[in-house]
Enzyme design. Structure first.
Site, PDB file in Angstrom:
ATOM      1  N   HIS A   1      -1.013  10.047   1.166  1.00 15.08           N
ATOM      2  CA  HIS A   1      -1.860   8.909   1.552  1.00 15.08           C
ATOM      3  C   HIS A   1      -2.921   9.293   2.576  1.00 15.08           C
ATOM      4  O   HIS A   1      -2.831   8.957   3.750  1.00 15.08           O
ATOM      5  CB  HIS A   1      -0.963   7.791   2.094  1.00 15.08           C
TER       6      HIS A   1
ATOM      7  N   CYS B   1      -6.438   0.687   4.676  1.00 16.07           N
ATOM      8  CA  CYS B   1      -5.941   1.415   3.500  1.00 16.07           C
ATOM      9  C   CYS B   1      -6.658   0.983   2.224  1.00 16.07           C
ATOM     10  O   CYS B   1      -6.573   1.663   1.199  1.00 16.07           O
ATOM     11  CB  CYS B   1      -4.449   1.235   3.368  1.00 16.07           C
TER      12      CYS B   1
END
Lengths: 397, 466
Positions: A339, A83
């Site tokens: 996301h 991430c």
């Protein structure tokens, strides 16, 4: 360490709407984000000298940028750090510009998660340290849920009460998302909505978890001394920080798992470079990695916005709301902006860039010290993370 | 003085109500979705070796008709889990429900001959009967283990008789999923009753014992009515002398059944008791044992049959059971949790970490770490570790969660005496989970999405079984 402070400037940025882009592939998203950035910077693709590409599952080679954009045989590095990939790509591009290797570079991150077929990007397996596959397999919610279990247990917070605090973070991010036309989710919710939502990974419910999203974001950066040739309101990189953990949570039996050490280390590295001593007072806003509400709660403490164990009081006081003392996730965060993993770091930088330029529309916060923090976190709290931070500021900061 | 020196058993926590799928009464023990004959065999072996000297075990036998492998040694896996010496003889006995007692006979003869000091005999079965059949009501899953030796015997071998028998009564071909059975009358009159009677009466005759002189008769039991008929025919009093066959509570555990009933008999036995034990499967192996003084020392030291019987949970419904056994075809998950395949090379390289759950202890700072490290997470020392086996340690649940998609609980477990394991939790109701819950480790089969022909096995945490 000389660092990159005030040596690198962002002169253009682009970001697609983050959404379930059923009708677009990753190349479409790359083209949209990058051309918005080219236009914003007033440059053309042929002006770019090198590029960095951030993606976790949507393209493993640098050609993933060259092909859709027809970048003419440029050096393009692909960066993957879970991430934190977007920030990692951005930071590496900054290093290259700061050292004088290139004058004008592109950084782009994109992810196409919704083609995968189910609402979990579980196909990404870092594959280490076990290649035997003889290990527990788990999706991210069940890992971050354990951070909540430990945090609540450590501070003696009953789970129902803890969930109410987390719900307030979700309500805040949903409110901010409702002011952001590029956000995946633009609907406001109430604390009761969040508390009533189905459990995803106990004790985390639906509204404690971020969206799973398609999207792309891009930045064009140059040497600070060249930035004024492109625009007056360029945004400077004031400090970067990054930290990788050593699996302590998994292998060290006295590791408390009530905070994320990587966040602490990366933030201190970035604060030092940016000359920040009191982040709560000095930062105008922070865009942080709220993959789950508990992550955002712990980040408040890891970054020194709240004292240890006291984040709940600041949440109750509205400290991190849009009109609060230190607005956090003004664009809706991962929770509502969505996301798309490899794009998220650059999306955060996009929001900070727009806020610093005063172009954030209805969600514009007051810019006093001209400093904004952005942060992503790769990995999980039950094993190990990569925390990456970029602090941005205007010329006077 | 050759005989049994220790015993152990394993009965899965899960029970399936017979009412859930038949007109039968009671329940049967069924392996959880992550259990098979190998994992149940490991559990019984660990129960049997609890407190025993593992260095003097010279052979390990595994007996089953439902080995997870047609070609790969389960006894070698069990010996690896048990951390036994490299030169231990391992052998798998298969293809007959008599395989467990045949292994026991070989073990006894090896000890008698002096070619082994102690031999561990493990039997486990997890047989499938076609859904809805009478056979399905009687089959249960479980394992038993006996340690055979010459010192400190709790039951001495006093006689043995075997017969073999060519018959199609109960069988399973190489291509069959379910056990097949011929017509009832034939199966019992020409098979079970005839052959069991032949071997046991011959044994009593040879050993010079009469039915009244036996404390308990431990008989493999495919059907309660038939075992009573067998006992009566031999001149035994079924009420007083027949060992409870556990039908209606555990079920017929196949290869393990006679041994498991024998373990249950030993749990209750007193010095001087005479026990006859007989198994059936294309013949019969019958044994006579005399219980010794040492039997008292294991009392309460084994979970064996009694404790395992009491520790149970009901399978929620029949469909769940069918899914566990993969008897209903479910759609493949569209998104794998992991795209990488298990690597035989990596499993081999990591065998000490996986099978006997070896972690490392830093010789500089004493920190126990799992999985094994090269550089100490605490003090940074390089390559100064000793391996430590961690599965014998109980622990407390440090953190936990479960996701709604897979429903599999996972957590971090802090072990007594140091060390932390990140593992799945199994045999647990997620509502029971809480921080500091006492747990123990149990060897289980992993649910690999793409197995590439490999079964993964690893330790999981379970709530401590009473």
């Amino acid at each position: 360490m000389p660092g990159v402070r005030d040596k690198v400037a962002i002169i253009g940025m682009g970001c697609t709407k983050f959404d379930e882009h059923w009708d677009k592939d990753v190349k479409d998203l790359v083209v949209e984000a990058c051309y918005e950035a080219f236009e914003d910077a007033g440059v053309e693709p042929k002006d770019i000298q090198a590029a960095w590409w951030s993606s976790v599952i949507s393209g493993l080679l640098g050609r993933s940028l060259a092909y859709p954009l027809k970048l003419n045989y440029l050096p393009i590095s692909r960066v993957e750090n879970r991430c934190a990939s977007g920030h990692d790509a951005f930071i590496n591009a900054c290093y290259a510009v700061a050292c004088g290797a290139f004058d004008l570079v592109l950084v782009c991150g994109a992810e196409k998660l919704k083609d995968v077929g189910l609402a979990i990007p579980g196909i990404i397996d870092p594959g280490e340290p076990y290649t035997s596959r003889v290990k527990p397999v788990f999706p991210p919610p069940a890992a971050f849920a354990q951070l909540a279990i430990r945090y609540f247990h450590h501070y003696g917070i009953p789970i129902d009460e803890g969930k109410r605090t987390l719900a307030k973070i979700a309500v805040k991010n949903h409110y901010n998302g409702s002011l952001n036309p590029k956000a995946q989710f633009q609907r406001r919710i109430t604390v009761e909505d969040a508390l009533k939502a189905p459990i995803i990974a106990y004790p985390l419910g639906l509204y404690d978890c971020c969206g799973i999203t398609d999207g792309a974001a891009a930045a064009i950066i140059t040497r600070a001394d060249l930035a004024k040739n492109y625009r007056d309101d360029y945004v400077l990189v004031k400090g970067v920080g990054m930290s990788c953990g050593m699996y302590q949570a998994e292998i060290q039996d006295d590791w408390s798992m009530t905070y994320i050490e990587e966040n602490v280390r990366a933030s201190r590295m970035a604060y030092k470079e940016a000359g920040i001593e009191n982040p709560r007072k000095q930062l105008d806003l922070a865009i942080v990695h709220d993959c789950f509400t508990i992550t955002e709660l712990v980040i408040y403490e890891d970054f020194g916005f709240s004292p240890r164990g006291k984040a709940k009081e600041d949440v109750d006081a509205g400290t991190f709301e849009l009109k609060g003392e230190l607005p956090v996730n003004t664009d809706g965060g991962l929770k509502c902006f969505g996301h798309p993993i490899g794009a998220s770091g650059l999306r955060m930088i996009y929001e900070a860039y727009k806020q610093l330029q005063g172009k954030a529309g209805p969600r514009q916060v007051e810019i006093r010290n001209q400093l904004a923090l952005t942060h992503t976190l790769g990995g999980t709290p039950v094993d190990s993370n990569t925390a990456a931070i970029a602090i941005l500021g205007l010329r006077g900061a | 003085m050759v005989g049994i020196t220790s015993y152990g058993a394993y009965i899965p926590k899960w029970r399936l109500s017979l009412e859930a799928f038949s007109r039968g009464k009671g329940e049967k023990a069924v392996a959880g979705r992550d259990e098979d004959s190998l994992t149940m065999g490991v559990a019984a072996a660990l129960d049997c070796l609890n407190g025993m000297d593992r260095n003097s075990v010279d052979a390990v036998f595994f007996a089953s008709t439902t080995s997870p492998f047609k070609e790969k040694s389960v006894s070698a896996t069990i010996a690896t889990v048990l951390d036994l010496r490299r030169d231990v003889l391992t052998a798998d006995f298969a293809n007959s429900l008599r395989a467990g007692t045949t292994a026991l006979k070989v073990a006894i003869d090896m000890v008698k001959a002096g070619s082994a000091r102690n031999v561990l005999v493990v039997a486990a079965d997890c047989r499938l009967a076609a859904p809805g059949t009478v056979l399905e009501q009687t089959f249960g899953d479980g394992a038993a283990a006996l340690l055979v030796g010459g010192n400190g015997t709790i039951a001495e071998i006093g006689g043995y008789h075997t017969v073999f028998d060519e018959i199609y009564d109960v069988w399973r071909r190489d291509v069959d999923l379910y056990v097949q059975v011929w017509e009832d009358r034939f199966v019992y009159t020409r098979g079970y009753l005839r052959v069991m009677r032949e071997a046991t009466s011959k044994l009593m005759e040879e050993a010079g014992v009469n039915p009244q002189g036996l404390t308990k008769a431990v008989f493999y039991t495919p059907d309660v009515r038939r075992v009573v008929e067998l006992a009566k025919g031999l001149g035994l009093d079924p009420k007083a002398q027949l060992q409870d066959p556990l039908i209606g509570t555990v079920g017929n555990t196949g290869t393990a059944h006679a041994l498991m009933l024998f373990v249950a008999a030993l749990e209750e036995a007193n010095p001087g008791d005479k026990l006859i034990m007989a198994s059936y499967g294309n013949g019969c192996d019958a044994f006579l044992f005399e219980v010794g003084e040492a039997v008292a020392k294991l009392r309460g030291q084994r979970r064996a049959v009694k404790a395992h019987l009491q520790s149970k949970r009901m399978v929620p419904d029949y469909v769940t059971y069918l899914r566990w056994r993969e008897l209903v075809k479910m759609p493949e998950p569209r998104v794998p949790m992991a795209v990488s395949y298990p690597s035989a090379v990596a499993i081999w390289r990591e065998r000490n970490r996986i099978f006997p759950l070896h972690g490392v202890k830093c010789q500089v700072c004493g920190t126990i770490q799992y999985p094994p490290q090269r550089v100490c997470v605490k003090c940074g020392s390089k390559d100064s570790f000793e391996e430590v086996r961690l599965y014998d340690r109980r622990g407390k649940l440090f953190s936990y969660s479960y996701d709604f998609l897979r429903g599999t609980p996972i957590g971090l477990v802090n072990l007594e005496g140091g060390g932390r394991i990140f593992c799945e939790l199994t045999d647990v109701d997620v509502k029971e989970l809480k921080v500091d819950m006492p747990v123990e480790l149990s060897f289980r089969r992993l649910d690999l999405w793409r197995s590439d022909g490999i079964y993964g096995y690893f330790w999981k945490a379970i709530p401590v079984r009473a």
